[in-house]
Design an enzyme around this catalytic site. Structure first.
Site, PDB file in Angstrom:
ATOM      1  N   GLU A  87       0.816  -1.212   0.000  1.00 39.35           N
ATOM      2  CA  GLU A  87       0.000   0.000   0.000  1.00 39.35           C
ATOM      3  C   GLU A  87       0.852   1.266   0.000  1.00 39.35           C
ATOM      4  O   GLU A  87       0.431   2.302  -0.514  1.00 39.35           O
ATOM      5  CB  GLU A  87      -0.949   0.019   1.191  1.00 39.35           C
ATOM      6  CG  GLU A  87      -2.049  -1.043   1.109  1.00 39.35           C
ATOM      7  CD  GLU A  87      -1.653  -2.369   1.741  1.00 39.35           C
ATOM      8  OE1 GLU A  87      -0.466  -2.537   2.122  1.00 39.35           O
ATOM      9  OE2 GLU A  87      -2.534  -3.248   1.876  1.00 39.35           O
TER      10      GLU A  87
ATOM     11  N   PHE B 205     -11.482  -6.160  14.190  1.00 39.58           N
ATOM     12  CA  PHE B 205     -10.422  -6.686  13.325  1.00 39.58           C
ATOM     13  C   PHE B 205     -10.082  -5.678  12.227  1.00 39.58           C
ATOM     14  O   PHE B 205     -10.961  -5.170  11.533  1.00 39.58           O
ATOM     15  CB  PHE B 205     -10.863  -8.018  12.695  1.00 39.58           C
ATOM     16  CG  PHE B 205      -9.829  -8.583  11.765  1.00 39.58           C
ATOM     17  CD1 PHE B 205      -8.591  -9.007  12.241  1.00 39.58           C
ATOM     18  CD2 PHE B 205     -10.081  -8.676  10.397  1.00 39.58           C
ATOM     19  CE1 PHE B 205      -7.628  -9.517  11.382  1.00 39.58           C
ATOM     20  CE2 PHE B 205      -9.125  -9.190   9.532  1.00 39.58           C
ATOM     21  CZ  PHE B 205      -7.898  -9.610  10.031  1.00 39.58           C
ATOM     22  N   GLN B 206      -8.800  -5.372  12.085  1.00 40.73           N
ATOM     23  CA  GLN B 206      -8.285  -4.419  11.100  1.00 40.73           C
ATOM     24  C   GLN B 206      -8.928  -3.038  11.229  1.00 40.73           C
ATOM     25  O   GLN B 206      -9.137  -2.339  10.250  1.00 40.73           O
ATOM     26  CB  GLN B 206      -8.420  -4.962   9.671  1.00 40.73           C
ATOM     27  CG  GLN B 206      -7.491  -6.153   9.437  1.00 40.73           C
ATOM     28  CD  GLN B 206      -7.350  -6.542   7.966  1.00 40.73           C
ATOM     29  OE1 GLN B 206      -8.265  -6.352   7.185  1.00 40.73           O
ATOM     30  NE2 GLN B 206      -6.206  -7.098   7.609  1.00 40.73           N
TER      31      GLN B 206
ATOM     32  N   LYS C 257     -17.553   0.094   6.020  1.00 40.72           N
ATOM     33  CA  LYS C 257     -18.049  -0.994   5.184  1.00 40.72           C
ATOM     34  C   LYS C 257     -19.569  -0.905   4.995  1.00 40.72           C
ATOM     35  O   LYS C 257     -20.076  -1.169   3.901  1.00 40.72           O
ATOM     36  CB  LYS C 257     -17.667  -2.339   5.790  1.00 40.72           C
ATOM     37  CG  LYS C 257     -17.837  -3.472   4.791  1.00 40.72           C
ATOM     38  CD  LYS C 257     -16.946  -4.647   5.109  1.00 40.72           C
ATOM     39  CE  LYS C 257     -17.122  -5.733   4.061  1.00 40.72           C
ATOM     40  NZ  LYS C 257     -16.390  -6.951   4.405  1.00 40.72           N
TER      41      LYS C 257
ATOM     42  N   MET D 149      24.623   8.629   1.515  1.00 40.84           N
ATOM     43  CA  MET D 149      24.544   9.975   2.074  1.00 40.84           C
ATOM     44  C   MET D 149      24.906   9.962   3.560  1.00 40.84           C
ATOM     45  O   MET D 149      25.606  10.843   4.047  1.00 40.84           O
ATOM     46  CB  MET D 149      23.145  10.567   1.857  1.00 40.84           C
ATOM     47  CG  MET D 149      23.037  12.023   2.257  1.00 40.84           C
ATOM     48  SD  MET D 149      24.221  13.078   1.399  1.00 40.84           S
ATOM     49  CE  MET D 149      23.232  13.666   0.022  1.00 40.84           C
TER      50      MET D 149
END
Lengths: 183, 566
Positions: free
Chosen positions: B54, B116-117, B166, B479
């Site tokens: 993602e 959940f999530q 949802k 760097m």
């Protein structure tokens, strides 16, 4: 630069999470919020936040601009005490036994211009409105004379002394903008 | 006409079409399945790109937006997917990239229950978005999406998050789309103030040694032509910030290079010598100004910006010109006298020569020893006739890319400026290629950064996407190694890297790849890479001890420029 107490006033749309959006701007700059008061404003659907904090002029200017930048904030500005009529309210819960034993009730009421909200055999509740220093003076006196069972002070509420009404001006300006755009 | 009844998910897809969305990056998951199901019906109208993580979707949306000027879109699920996009969202916030990230969310009855999530996406994203909003009812979809796109692209652009529960995805409501073009609490374009236009013009007209510093605001405001007209009329030399690069052609005689920590010697030195500093759509970042106490104290400073919060934020200015640069620049140009500042412009020449001899010549022309980063970048740039889009990761590859790539067209450098996000390069290049399919997209990454998002090779493979990826491999986090060499007594803590065979990895993804180790093979390999529009990974072994010079050590004066061994 000199630090002093600033009062920040924020008018916002009534959206969930606005308070968090405003307070994180203070957090990022490590500025402690001294008092905070939130309520619906006189205009339907618009909320008003009154926040006080100690900081310097440069910083408060930046903070206010960053608050103003949040999408759902209508208008944000800052004032110093001299520009405001401001007030706080405090409640004090004292043991009835102790205060009656000392016989100071009348003196206190005259001296501090306070009110009695509740009185029973166990406790008495006083109310005092005023500036921070005034509510603090009463607290200090009660604390040494009788002790204080509970004490609570509200955040500051404030109204500007200025003749300019910034929110109404801003809303009128935006209304004009919308008219121009829809033409 | 009667409004149609749609599910929240179909309403979302329709709203996206209404906003002109053609490409969506993302990754499906539990709490966003209804949206992906709706998407299935729109495959003929919207290109959907499945990234491999993602974070990649968020950076790809950024790359797409940066190259095209359109709003980039990413759709992911809730919980870990939403938190994986956070780096991209924060990156977009600091670099003012217009993206809309849509995250799935648990059903509204489960909100706040540690379902959940479930993560509190709105609270997490409030400090790093222009706006974030939770859609809890199907009937709010059209309103929220139109507002999201308006906020993301108007004024000073930025990221917007829509957290979509949802039940709102599944619920049904009337759908009627009205694009948003006004919010009463939001003023994206401040009105031009005639007094400040006049004050700024008067100062510029009186200047003997004016210097313009051009930021990304000029690109975001599509004011490149207006900028050049102003510079030419008043004969003002100009330098760009990192994100301002490509707003003006590298070949323009008034272009004097880049300012900042690894910028060019001339404009950095001259920042503290000019009599008028004209900052246009830039925000006086600490990597540009160094020590603020010594920054351009001799100069009158004029600041063009669209955001009132930027005025006097870091540098106190004499005149601020608030507004859209597309309007403010021409308004000032009209009041400028034609001028000739030849003697002043000539003062840059000795510094250009000094930088060339001390730094650039060695970086570009040494045929001894190992290949140098600058050499690779300049060769790739020239092989594309300086027409390509240069995408970089972060670190030495980024500074070398900014310094040695040349820019003919606007929106040609895509790099993570404000946040400095390692891992940005590859997914941003994928987004850029979708945003500008007809342009060559060359992405320079180090061996460190590529391994932060290397899984996006899978996206390139699946899409057969013609990204030209150049891995500049020095087996070091270059760097940080440079800082350790300069400031930490050569204590190389955690910077040497044992690396995999990058060619083999690319080949495992069915991407053509080749390793170059010798100067003499470089031209031919680059020509081969650019011969057509196929995906390509060119791995170049570069000098391990390479340094990016010039360098102004952090927090010091802009004239304190180190050039390395002379």
């Amino acid at each position: 630069m000199e630090k002093k107490l600033y009062t920040v006033t924020v008018f916002s749309e009534n959206q969930v999470g606005l308070l968090n959006q405003i307070t994180i701007i203070f957090t990022r700059r490590s500025i402690n919020i001294e008092t905070l008061s939130v309520s619906p404003s006189a205009l339907p659907g618009i909320h008003k936040f009154t926040i006080t904090c100690y900081t310097d002029k440069d910083m408060i200017v930046k903070v206010v601009k960053q608050i103003d930048k949040r999408i759902d904030v209508l208008k944000s500005y800052y004032n110093v005490d001299e520009e405001l009529v401001h007030q706080e309210i405090a409640l004090y819960k004292i043991s009835s036994k102790k205060i009656l034993a000392r016989g100071i009730m009348e003196d206190l009421i005259r001296k501090h211009n306070m009110q009695v909200l509740e009185l029973n055999e166990h406790y008495v509740v006083f109310q005092k409105t005023g500036h921070h220093a005034e509510t603090q003076a009463l607290f200090d006196e009660l604390q040494t004379s009788t002790g204080v069972l509970q004490f609570i002070r509200s955040g500051r509420v404030a109204i500007t002394k200025s003749k300019i009404e910034r929110l109404s001006d801003m809303l009128a300006y935006m209304e004009e903008k919308q008219k121009q755009q829809s033409k | 006409m009667k409004p149609e009844i749609k599910t929240g998910s179909h309403a979302l897809m329709h709203a996206l079409l209404e906003e002109g969305v053609e490409t969506i990056f993302g990754y499906p998951g539990g709490a966003i399945i209804p949206v992906f199901d709706a998407l299935y019906d729109y495959h003929d109208r919207v290109k959907y790109v499945l990234t491999r993580h993602e974070q990649g979707a968020a950076h790809a949306a950024e790359g797409y937006a940066r190259v095209s000027g359109k709003v980039g879109v990413a759709i992911v699920t809730s919980g870990p997917a939403a938190t994986n996009t956070i780096t991209g969202i924060a990156d977009a916030m600091l670099d003012n990239t217009p993206i809309v990230v849509i995250t799935g969310q648990v059903g509204s009855s489960l909100l706040g229950t540690d379902a959940f999530q479930e993560t509190d996406v709105i609270s997490i994203t409030q400090p790093i978005t222009k706006w974030s909003y939770q859609i809890r009812r199907a009937e709010d979809v059209a309103w929220a999406v139109s507002r999201a796109f308006y906020i993301a692209r108007s004024g000073r652009p930025g990221p917007v998050v829509l957290d979509f529960t949802k039940d709102a995805q599944l619920g049904k409501a009337e759908f009627k789309y009205e694009p948003c073009n006004f919010i009463r609490s939001y003023l994206p374009y401040p009105d031009l103030q005639i007094e400040s236009i006049e004050a700024a013009a008067a100062i510029i007209n009186g200047a003997k040694k004016p210097l313009a510093i051009v930021g990304q605001g000029v690109v975001l405001g599509s004011a490149e032509k207006e900028l050049v007209a102003m510079l030419e009329k008043a004969d003002i030399p100009a330098a760009c910030t990192l994100l301002g690069l490509s707003a003006i052609s590298s070949e323009h005689p008034l272009f004097k290079g880049m300012v900042g920590m690894h910028g060019n010697l001339g404009p950095n030195i001259k920042t503290n010598d000019c009599d008028v500093l004209i900052a246009i759509g830039m925000r006086f970042d600490d990597r540009v100004t160094g020590d603020l106490k010594t920054y351009a104290k001799q100069a009158k400073i004029i600041h063009f910006d669209i955001d009132p919060a930027e005025i006097n934020k870091n540098v106190k200015v004499d005149v601020s010109v608030l507004g859209d640069v597309k309007e403010s620049i021409p308004a000032i140009t009209a009041k400028l006298n034609k001028a000739n500042h030849q003697a002043w412009k000539d003062e840059f020449l000795p510094y250009e020569e000094k930088e060339y001899n001390a730094v650039i010549k060695k970086e570009l022309t040494s045929s001894e020893g190992k290949i140098k980063m600058g050499e690779v970048i300049r060769k790739v740039s020239e092989a594309t006739n300086n027409q390509a889009v240069c995408v970089t990761d972060v670190g030495q590859n980024q500074m070398m890319g900014a310094r040695y790539f040349k820019y003919k067209n606007t929106r040609s450098l895509i790099t993570s400026g404000g946040l400095g996000t390692m891992g940005f390069g590859l997914p941003a290049a994928i987004g850029a290629k979708f945003g500008a399919p007809n342009r060559t997209v060359c992405c320079f990454v180090g061996d460190g950064g590529i391994q932060m998002t290397i899984q996006e090779f899978g996206t390139i493979m699946q899409e057969k996407l013609g990204v030209k990826l150049i891995i500049l491999n020095n087996n070091f986090l270059g760097m940080v190694r440079q800082w350790q060499e300069m400031f930490q007594n050569e204590r190389y803590s955690s910077t040497p890297m044992q690396n995999p065979n990058f060619v083999a990895i690319a080949q495992a993804y069915n991407i053509e790849s080749r390793l170059v180790t010798k100067h003499t093979d470089l031209d031919e390999a680059i020509a081969d890479m650019l011969s057509d529009d196929r995906p390509y990974v060119l791995v170049v072994d570069v000098e391990q001890n390479g340094m990016v010079y010039p360098m102004i050590p952090a927090g010091t004066c802009v004239t304190n420029v180190l050039l390395g061994d002379e």
